[in-house]
Design a protein around this motif. Structure first.
Motif, mmCIF file in Angstrom:
data_model
loop_
_atom_site.group_PDB
_atom_site.id
_atom_site.type_symbol
_atom_site.label_atom_id
_atom_site.label_comp_id
_atom_site.label_asym_id
_atom_site.label_seq_id
_atom_site.Cartn_x
_atom_site.Cartn_y
_atom_site.Cartn_z
ATOM 1 N N LEU A 106 0.823 -1.216 0.000
ATOM 2 C CA LEU A 106 0.000 0.000 0.000
ATOM 3 C C LEU A 106 0.858 1.268 0.000
ATOM 4 N N VAL A 107 1.874 1.311 0.883
ATOM 5 C CA VAL A 107 2.656 2.559 0.976
ATOM 6 C C VAL A 107 3.571 2.745 -0.244
ATOM 7 N N SER A 108 3.918 1.633 -0.911
ATOM 8 C CA SER A 108 4.822 1.749 -2.055
ATOM 9 C C SER A 108 4.130 2.401 -3.252
ATOM 10 N N ALA A 109 2.808 2.544 -3.183
ATOM 11 C CA ALA A 109 2.077 3.181 -4.291
ATOM 12 C C ALA A 109 2.247 4.702 -4.269
ATOM 13 N N TYR A 110 2.673 5.273 -3.139
ATOM 14 C CA TYR A 110 2.761 6.736 -3.045
ATOM 15 C C TYR A 110 4.049 7.247 -3.681
ATOM 16 N N PRO A 111 3.931 8.221 -4.613
ATOM 17 C CA PRO A 111 5.128 8.722 -5.295
ATOM 18 C C PRO A 111 6.153 9.306 -4.324
ATOM 19 N N GLU A 112 5.691 9.872 -3.212
ATOM 20 C CA GLU A 112 6.625 10.469 -2.241
ATOM 21 C C GLU A 112 7.498 9.383 -1.611
ATOM 22 N N VAL A 113 6.878 8.224 -1.370
ATOM 23 C CA VAL A 113 7.633 7.109 -0.781
ATOM 24 C C VAL A 113 8.657 6.613 -1.801
ATOM 25 N N ASP A 143 0.207 -3.808 -7.205
ATOM 26 C CA ASP A 143 1.554 -3.473 -7.703
ATOM 27 C C ASP A 143 1.550 -3.204 -9.213
ATOM 28 N N MET A 144 0.635 -3.892 -9.945
ATOM 29 C CA MET A 144 0.627 -3.740 -11.410
ATOM 30 C C MET A 144 -0.235 -2.579 -11.888
ATOM 31 N N HIS A 145 -1.172 -2.154 -11.051
ATOM 32 C CA HIS A 145 -2.114 -1.129 -11.515
ATOM 33 C C HIS A 145 -1.939 0.224 -10.844
ATOM 34 N N ARG A 146 -0.914 0.357 -10.003
ATOM 35 C CA ARG A 146 -0.741 1.670 -9.375
ATOM 36 C C ARG A 146 -0.258 2.661 -10.442
ATOM 37 N N GLU A 147 -0.449 3.936 -10.111
ATOM 38 C CA GLU A 147 -0.149 4.980 -11.087
ATOM 39 C C GLU A 147 1.370 5.177 -11.258
ATOM 40 N N HIS A 148 2.105 5.079 -10.161
ATOM 41 C CA HIS A 148 3.531 5.390 -10.198
ATOM 42 C C HIS A 148 4.391 4.136 -10.187
ATOM 43 N N SER A 149 5.269 4.025 -11.167
ATOM 44 C CA SER A 149 6.183 2.887 -11.287
ATOM 45 C C SER A 149 5.494 1.547 -11.047
ATOM 46 N N PRO A 150 4.440 1.234 -11.793
ATOM 47 C CA PRO A 150 3.786 -0.065 -11.608
ATOM 48 C C PRO A 150 4.711 -1.195 -12.064
ATOM 49 N N LEU A 151 4.398 -2.394 -11.621
ATOM 50 C CA LEU A 151 5.165 -3.556 -12.064
ATOM 51 C C LEU A 151 4.792 -3.853 -13.513
ATOM 52 N N VAL A 152 5.748 -3.646 -14.420
ATOM 53 C CA VAL A 152 5.571 -4.030 -15.823
ATOM 54 C C VAL A 152 6.904 -4.581 -16.307
#
Ligand code: DC
Length: 209
Positions: A102-109, A185-194
């Motif tokens: 969850l926290v890894s989805a935040y661009p600031e993190v 992890d694959m659908h987050r906006e920032h640096s998703p897993l691809v």
């Protein structure tokens, strides 16, 4: 151009990235960097402080209070320290997996951890595993592997790992947790897993190490 060699291994949780990366690093005498452990350390800090991981501003507000250190023990294994405390074992708790995702989805993190990861690769030849190493952290990596496996195989591996540690768990629940994490992890906006375009795709479902 740096003389250090950078190997990037990305993929979903439980695909075998860390086992593979650790053994390749040992064989080549490179530094193994488990970037998931760094995100887990932030997830653990948020959990310990009783902060709702869905509350982005509360999570971001806590970052300046965190001193995260990556050290290598006499065992050669990566240890994580949070404000001077070794949290290597604690960050593996199943609840921390959810918080880390969850926290890894935040661009600031992500921005907070980006330089730390790049610095390690500037100073050492590395085998680095994660979700966005080949696409974002080290886009110029010399070797990129996208390692995956079916969700059932990954769940079985996790189940075995946990039961070997004496932790009681349920295979179906583990698979569901893996699917939820994959989705996040694959659908987050920032640096998703691809998969990076230039990564070698490897499905380890029917492979041994
Ligand atoms: O690899 P792992 O399961 O220990 O990673 C825990 C979480 O951290 C994962 O759900 C997503 C996040 N992560 C990330 O966003 N980027 C990375 N490079 C590594 C992990």
């Amino acid at each position: 151009m740096s003389e250090n060699i950078r190997v990037a291994i990305d993929g979903p949780s439980g695909a075998g990235k860390s086992t593979l990366a650790r053994s390749v690093a040992a064989r080549l005498n490179f530094l193994y960097v488990d970037t998931g452990a760094i995100y887990r350390t932030i997830g653990y800090a948020v959990w310990r402080k009783g902060i709702d991981p869905r509350d982005r501003s509360a999570v971001v507000a806590v970052l300046p209070d965190l001193e995260i250190c990556l050290t290598y023990g006499t065992d050669g294994l990566q240890h994580m320290e949070l404000n001077g405390m070794d949290v290597t074992a604690e960050i593996r708790l199943p609840e921390v997996s959810r918080y880390a995702s969850l926290v890894s989805a935040y661009p600031e993190v992500r921005a907070y951890l980006l330089e730390m990861q790049r610095q390690l690769a500037r100073e050492n030849s590395v085998v680095m595993d994660g979700r966005d190493i080949g696409t974002c952290v080290l886009p110029e990596a010399d070797v990129k592997v996208y390692l995956t496996a079916s969700s059932l195989v990954r769940a079985r591996r996790r189940y075995r790992e946990l039961t070997e540690k004496g932790i009681t768990c349920d295979l179906k629940e583990i698979e569901q947790d893996i699917l939820d994490r994959d989705h996040r992890d694959m659908h987050r906006e920032h640096s998703p897993l691809v998969q990076a375009e230039d990564a070698v795709y490897l499905d380890s479902s029917d492979m041994t190490l």
